[in-house]
Design a protein around this motif. Structure first.
Motif, mmCIF file in Angstrom:
data_model
loop_
_atom_site.group_PDB
_atom_site.id
_atom_site.type_symbol
_atom_site.label_atom_id
_atom_site.label_comp_id
_atom_site.label_asym_id
_atom_site.label_seq_id
_atom_site.Cartn_x
_atom_site.Cartn_y
_atom_site.Cartn_z
ATOM 1 N N VAL A 266 0.846 -1.191 0.000
ATOM 2 C CA VAL A 266 0.000 0.000 0.000
ATOM 3 C C VAL A 266 0.881 1.240 0.000
ATOM 4 O O VAL A 266 1.760 1.381 0.858
ATOM 5 C CB VAL A 266 -0.935 0.031 1.229
ATOM 6 N N GLN A 267 0.653 2.123 -0.968
ATOM 7 C CA GLN A 267 1.350 3.402 -0.973
ATOM 8 C C GLN A 267 0.395 4.472 -0.468
ATOM 9 O O GLN A 267 -0.664 4.712 -1.059
ATOM 10 C CB GLN A 267 1.868 3.771 -2.358
ATOM 11 N N ALA A 268 0.772 5.100 0.652
ATOM 12 C CA ALA A 268 -0.072 6.092 1.319
ATOM 13 C C ALA A 268 0.508 7.481 1.121
ATOM 14 O O ALA A 268 1.700 7.700 1.352
ATOM 15 C CB ALA A 268 -0.186 5.783 2.806
ATOM 16 N N SER A 269 -0.340 8.419 0.706
ATOM 17 C CA SER A 269 0.073 9.816 0.522
ATOM 18 C C SER A 269 -0.881 10.720 1.276
ATOM 19 O O SER A 269 -2.105 10.546 1.190
ATOM 20 C CB SER A 269 0.082 10.189 -0.962
ATOM 21 N N ASP A 270 -0.326 11.685 1.992
ATOM 22 C CA ASP A 270 -1.118 12.620 2.775
ATOM 23 C C ASP A 270 -0.889 14.027 2.250
ATOM 24 O O ASP A 270 0.230 14.376 1.864
ATOM 25 C CB ASP A 270 -0.728 12.543 4.255
ATOM 26 N N GLU A 271 -1.941 14.846 2.248
ATOM 27 C CA GLU A 271 -1.833 16.198 1.720
ATOM 28 C C GLU A 271 -0.812 17.047 2.468
ATOM 29 O O GLU A 271 -0.128 17.890 1.876
ATOM 30 C CB GLU A 271 -3.201 16.884 1.767
ATOM 31 N N LYS A 272 -0.699 16.829 3.781
ATOM 32 C CA LYS A 272 0.183 17.671 4.588
ATOM 33 C C LYS A 272 1.324 16.913 5.245
ATOM 34 O O LYS A 272 2.362 17.504 5.533
ATOM 35 C CB LYS A 272 -0.633 18.382 5.672
ATOM 36 N N ALA A 273 1.135 15.618 5.482
ATOM 37 C CA ALA A 273 2.098 14.883 6.309
ATOM 38 C C ALA A 273 2.947 13.905 5.514
ATOM 39 O O ALA A 273 3.496 12.959 6.064
ATOM 40 C CB ALA A 273 1.363 14.139 7.425
ATOM 41 N N GLY A 274 3.103 14.144 4.201
ATOM 42 C CA GLY A 274 3.981 13.278 3.423
ATOM 43 C C GLY A 274 3.385 11.905 3.191
ATOM 44 O O GLY A 274 2.168 11.750 3.068
ATOM 45 N N GLY A 275 4.216 10.905 3.140
ATOM 46 C CA GLY A 275 3.719 9.559 2.907
ATOM 47 C C GLY A 275 4.827 8.543 2.827
ATOM 48 O O GLY A 275 6.010 8.872 2.927
ATOM 49 N N ASP A 276 4.436 7.288 2.636
ATOM 50 C CA ASP A 276 5.399 6.189 2.551
ATOM 51 C C ASP A 276 4.654 4.942 2.099
ATOM 52 O O ASP A 276 3.417 4.924 2.008
ATOM 53 C CB ASP A 276 6.067 5.947 3.907
#
Length: 517
Positions: A266-276
């Motif tokens: 799963v690739q997770a992306s957040d509008e403000k907190a980056g991702g991994d």
């Protein structure tokens, strides 16, 4: 660090590992009639599939391949990563495939041929990593196989730096095996998140997969996640928020194959907190270790799920450098069967790196779990995930380490343990170096791997258990940029470099499970 640059086809894929089987021992003539002890022999073949890293125009990805020194199986020796096929598979969640056969008109821009079957990253010898980079937004999967002495412990890592936009940060992913079931506690369908599960089919026949979502009240209706078709040798990326109309901050995703097998991440992306990347949790257990919470974590959120029929009553402990303590106000967590529970632990480490230990009361159910870890504040936040990680049985390997940027977390939840850490030669030269560490019972030892003598380029790290109790390991790679504490955390499980095989004459039904003799 000098790197080779390549041009790649547009395609998406996920990451999987298939380990081969070593040859059987000769028949025993000891005259014994009881069961014979299975020998552990090096694997003869390992296959990797690396996912499409990003669609960002401001991303750069480094691929690294490595095999530790050791005795290999068989006489042949090759380890190549190849560009995926030149036709991208596009699909809706129900899996009606449509192919886009347009050619990569820019394939010669950087001088790298892209025809399928041509190696773009070849490992020639054990003990020395090789790397290659791309800044293409349509970078595809890399498919590869290692055999002979290069197969045992062959490891691939992709590390992507996204400098701006949603998901800004460092996205890292190591290899995982194809299987029929994966659990991802910590996924989300919140409005601020874009979580894609990448489903990869490494085989010659189609796989059919169900995507099940579980929230705090149980199973979430997601009919479009049922019966997802994954064509042979292809990847289907599915945006989780398209499966349900109810945004959920913390949920658990179960990937279950009805037929065939897949790799999943799963690739997770957040509008403000980056991702991994979120790697799958270790198998459900009543004793769970989540190693490697950084000392400067500003927020830590635990997400746990009980997949069995029994509720789980968990005791929480933080194993730091000097011992284990119960986090004040978060000493326990009740997880109902079939439901997701989460808790915000805040800055639980209080300036000292540690690992979270979950222990279920007697009679309680087992859980899968993961941590969402945040470093930094305000618009300088960055996020990574730490899934439950199994102990190293013999040796664990992690590629793409860089000078002054890598930190190992060695957690010994029970007895004291000794481990040997070896840093390989660099991708452009240097001499391997090893160091032995003692990890006291109930503690986490955070160390920077020893720097290879005269190292140039990135290097790989192996962790071998020497003695004592179980050891759980993770690696943090930190590459800060423009005030953002960019980082990624990879679990370091056993690298599956050896397999148990029976002596000739042993009852093979124990291995096949078909009940035949």
């Amino acid at each position: 660090m000098k790197r080779t640059t390549l041009s790649l086809f547009a395609v998406t894929a996920s990451l999987a590992v298939v380990t081969g089987v070593a040859a059987l021992n000769p028949p025993s003539h000891s005259g014994g009639t009881g069961p014979k002890t299975a020998a552990r022999l090096p694997v003869q073949r390992t296959t990797l599939l690396c996912p499409a890293p990003t669609s960002s125009d401001v991303g750069e990805t480094t691929y690294t391949a490595f095999t530790p020194q050791g005795k290999g199986g068989g006489s042949g020796s090759s380890a190549d990563l190849l560009a995926a096929a030149g036709a991208a598979v596009k699909t809706d969640p129900k899996g009606d495939p449509k192919t886009d056969a347009k050619k990569d008109k820019k394939k010669e821009d950087k001088g790298q041929p892209q025809e399928t079957g041509k190696p773009v990253l070849s490992l020639k010898e054990p003990g020395k990593p090789v790397t290659v980079t791309t800044d293409r937004s349509d970078a595809p999967a890399l498919f590869g196989t290692a055999d002979g002495p290069l197969a045992p412990g062959w490891t691939a890592q992709q590390t992507t730096t996204i400098s701006a936009g949603s998901g800004r940060g460092l996205h890292g992913l190591a290899c995982g095996a194809p299987d029929t079931s994966f659990w991802f506690p910590g996924a989300s369908t919140a409005k601020s998140r874009q979580d894609y599960v990448h489903l990869t089919n490494p085989d010659n026949t189609a796989a059919v997969v169900d995507l099940e979502l579980y929230g705090k009240d149980g199973r979430i209706k997601a009919p479009t996640g049922e019966g997802v078709n994954v064509p042979p040798h292809s990847t289907v990326p599915v945006l989780l928020s398209t499966l349900t109309d109810a945004p959920t901050e913390s949920l658990t995703l179960h990937v279950a194959a009805r037929s065939g097998r897949v790799g999943a991440a799963v690739q997770a992306s957040d509008e403000k907190a980056g991702g991994d990347w979120l790697a799958p949790s270790a198998d459900a257990s009543t004793d769970v270790v989540l190693p490697g919470i950084p000392a400067d974590a500003t927020s830590v959120r635990l997400v746990a799920f009980a997949p069995g029929s029994a509720d789980a009553d968990l005791k929480l402990r933080l194993a730091g450098p000097s011992g284990s303590i119960s986090p004040a106000g978060h000493e326990s967590l009740h997880v109902k069967s079939g439901m997701t529970a989460d808790v915000d632990l805040g800055d639980v480490t209080k300036g000292e790196a540690g690992s979270l230990l979950l222990t279920a009361d007697r009679g309680s159910g087992a859980v899968v779990a993961a941590l969402r870890v945040t470093r930094g504040k305000d618009d300088k936040q960055e996020t990574a995930f730490i899934p439950a990680t199994p102990a190293i049985e013999g040796r664990g390997t992690v590629a793409d380490n860089r000078a002054k940027a890598s930190t190992l977390a060695l957690a010994a939840p029970g007895k004291e343990a000794q481990v040997k850490v070896t840093s390989s030669a660099g991708s452009e030269g240097g001499t391997p170096v090893s160091k032995t560490y003692t990890v006291k019972a109930g503690t986490t030892l955070s160390v920077e791997p020893p720097q290879p003598d005269g190292a140039k380029g990135g290097y790989a790290v192996t962790v071998e258990k020497v003695s004592g109790g179980p050891v759980h390991v993770s690696r943090m790679l930190a590459l800060p940029k423009d005030g953002v504490p960019m980082f990624t955390v990879q679990p370091v499980p056993d690298d599956r470099s050896a397999v148990a095989v029976p002596e000739a004459g042993q009852d093979l039904s124990l291995l096949t499970g078909d009940g035949k003799r």
